[in-house]
Design a protein around this motif. Structure first.
Motif, PDB file in Angstrom:
ATOM      1  N   ILE A  47      16.236 -68.360 -26.182  1.00  0.00           N
ATOM      2  CA  ILE A  47      16.487 -68.652 -27.586  1.00  0.00           C
ATOM      3  C   ILE A  47      17.846 -69.346 -27.682  1.00  0.00           C
ATOM      4  O   ILE A  47      18.860 -68.782 -27.264  1.00  0.00           O
ATOM      5  N   SER A  48      17.865 -70.553 -28.207  1.00  0.00           N
ATOM      6  CA  SER A  48      19.092 -71.358 -28.171  1.00  0.00           C
ATOM      7  C   SER A  48      20.257 -70.668 -28.869  1.00  0.00           C
ATOM      8  O   SER A  48      21.416 -70.806 -28.442  1.00  0.00           O
ATOM      9  N   SER A  49      19.975 -69.933 -29.931  1.00  0.00           N
ATOM     10  CA  SER A  49      21.028 -69.265 -30.690  1.00  0.00           C
ATOM     11  C   SER A  49      21.310 -67.839 -30.211  1.00  0.00           C
ATOM     12  O   SER A  49      22.186 -67.171 -30.759  1.00  0.00           O
ATOM     13  N   MET A  50      20.569 -67.396 -29.182  1.00  0.00           N
ATOM     14  CA  MET A  50      20.741 -66.030 -28.670  1.00  0.00           C
ATOM     15  C   MET A  50      20.793 -66.064 -27.140  1.00  0.00           C
ATOM     16  O   MET A  50      19.821 -65.727 -26.462  1.00  0.00           O
ATOM     17  N   SER A 274      20.303 -60.073 -34.840  1.00  0.00           N
ATOM     18  CA  SER A 274      20.506 -61.295 -34.069  1.00  0.00           C
ATOM     19  C   SER A 274      21.811 -62.004 -34.405  1.00  0.00           C
ATOM     20  O   SER A 274      22.526 -62.468 -33.508  1.00  0.00           O
ATOM     21  N   GLY A 275      22.132 -62.117 -35.691  1.00  0.00           N
ATOM     22  CA  GLY A 275      23.356 -62.809 -36.077  1.00  0.00           C
ATOM     23  C   GLY A 275      24.601 -62.117 -35.562  1.00  0.00           C
ATOM     24  O   GLY A 275      25.574 -62.774 -35.152  1.00  0.00           O
ATOM     25  N   ILE A 280      29.073 -62.545 -31.427  1.00  0.00           N
ATOM     26  CA  ILE A 280      29.840 -62.039 -30.285  1.00  0.00           C
ATOM     27  C   ILE A 280      29.670 -62.956 -29.085  1.00  0.00           C
ATOM     28  O   ILE A 280      30.638 -63.286 -28.378  1.00  0.00           O
ATOM     29  N   LYS A 281      28.447 -63.405 -28.838  1.00  0.00           N
ATOM     30  CA  LYS A 281      28.189 -64.293 -27.703  1.00  0.00           C
ATOM     31  C   LYS A 281      28.949 -65.607 -27.848  1.00  0.00           C
ATOM     32  O   LYS A 281      29.528 -66.123 -26.880  1.00  0.00           O
ATOM     33  N   ILE A 289      37.453 -63.824 -27.716  1.00  0.00           N
ATOM     34  CA  ILE A 289      37.439 -62.362 -27.664  1.00  0.00           C
ATOM     35  C   ILE A 289      37.113 -61.918 -26.239  1.00  0.00           C
ATOM     36  O   ILE A 289      36.575 -62.695 -25.439  1.00  0.00           O
ATOM     37  N   ASP A 290      37.434 -60.681 -25.936  1.00  0.00           N
ATOM     38  CA  ASP A 290      36.953 -60.014 -24.728  1.00  0.00           C
ATOM     39  C   ASP A 290      35.538 -59.522 -25.059  1.00  0.00           C
ATOM     40  O   ASP A 290      35.366 -58.534 -25.777  1.00  0.00           O
ATOM     41  N   GLU A 291      34.530 -60.222 -24.568  1.00  0.00           N
ATOM     42  CA  GLU A 291      33.155 -59.954 -24.996  1.00  0.00           C
ATOM     43  C   GLU A 291      32.719 -58.525 -24.696  1.00  0.00           C
ATOM     44  O   GLU A 291      32.113 -57.861 -25.550  1.00  0.00           O
TER      45      GLU A 291
END
Length: 337
Positions: A47-50, A274-275, A280-281, A289-291
């Motif tokens: 999934i391009s956004s995930m 999902s959002g 975060i990703k 951020i530190d993921e």
């Protein structure tokens, strides 16, 4: 300079003490991993956004579910991408629909994994709404009959739990009665009791191919401004026989999660949608951020707010970090503020 008798930093001074008095614990047992099952063979489409989340054909779903189970994730929740869609979402309740076949494969190959199914029509209708359309809107009562059929077909295929997400009035009772009358009294219902009409669902609609073809879902999903209404919605589902109540989305509604915990003596689930995952990703990829740290802090926020269960696309990552002995405390050793 005068200091009070109590000094909070005394207990914070050593890691061993911080660990001993930590109020909130996170376990792999808290996690449910959402998966997207697609009709066909050899499919593994990211999934391009995930990043890291895929539409997958059944054999690949089984492989990844086995991986998740071996990491300690006890349950998955399934969403389906059927071969064809129609106005009444026929594949949702077909004996050999995409989800029904996925359930059978998972129960055969990973029998100890708990298989939960999303019960809704939006992935299966050609208009993308969560039920039967009449006069430009979803007809509540006609939709209940199809949701009950869908839940029953999932139970017949071997699902361990069903989770109605449609937000139709009365759907928990319709599903509960249908399951009970057909020999499935033992199947629990996890109700999306409090589901808001949210902008955080965008990436999911790409993943599940469920974007409405007209209008929006505000006539059946909740107004983000409302908290007391959430209590009424959850109370209805509890009275109709829900075994677990869920709040969706998660992070923007932690106050509502706490309200559910305070109001109801039932397990409370939260959907880290999902959002939330995609933000975060994206920030992690940019180095902003530190993921790992932010992911684990997010999970703790759900638990601290009162959630017992967390539906999250981070499930495998969180399980891996827990197995490595990751502590939120490591932030104090990384030079972070």
């Amino acid at each position: 300079m005068f200091y009070p008798t109590f000094r909070a930093r005394r207990i914070r001074s050593k890691e061993v003490f911080r660990n001993m008095v930590r109020e909130t614990a996170l376990s792999t047992n808290d996690l449910i991993y959402p998966m997207f099952s697609a009709f066909g063979k050899g499919i593994r489409k990211e999934i391009s956004s995930m990043p890291g989340i895929y539409q997958q054909s059944i054999e690949n779903i089984v492989e990844e579910a086995q991986e998740a189970y071996e990491l300690g994730v006890p349950a998955v929740i399934l969403f389906g991408i059927p071969e064809t869609k129609d106005a009444v979402g026929s594949d949702a309740y077909a004996e050999h629909g995409i989800i029904q076949e996925t359930i059978r494969a998972l129960k055969k190959e990973v029998p100890k994994l708990a298989v939960i199914t999303d019960v809704c029509m939006c992935e299966y209708t050609d208009h993308g709404h969560c039920g039967i359309i009449k006069n430009g809107d979803v007809d509540n009562d006609e939709t209940l009959e199809l949701l009950a059929q869908e839940a029953l077909s999932h139970a017949q295929a071997g699902a361990d739990m069903v989770a109605p997400s449609d937000m139709m009035d009365g759907r928990v009772m319709a599903i509960r009665e249908t399951l009970d009358n057909n020999g499935y009294k033992h199947i629990p219902v996890m109700s999306y009791a409090v589901k808001y009409a949210s902008g955080y669902y965008g990436p999911f609609r790409e993943a599940a191919e469920s974007t409405p073809q007209f209008g929006d879902r505000r006539s059946y999903q909740m107004d983000p401004a409302n908290r007391l209404e959430a209590v009424r919605e959850a109370q209805m589902d509890v009275e109709e026989g829900a075994d677990i109540i869920m709040v969706k989305p998660g992070l923007p509604y932690l106050d509502v999660v706490r309200e559910m915990r305070n109001q109801f003596n039932l397990p409370v689930a939260v959907y880290n949608v999902s959002g939330e995952y995609s933000m975060i990703k994206a920030a992690g990829k940019m180095g902003w951020i530190d993921e790992d740290r932010v992911t684990m802090e997010t999970m703790l926020s759900f638990k601290r707010a009162g959630a017992d269960l967390i539906l999250t696309y981070h499930a495998k990552e969180v399980a891996t970090l827990l197995h490595k002995g990751y502590e939120i405390d490591r932030a104090s050793r990384c030079g972070c503020p």
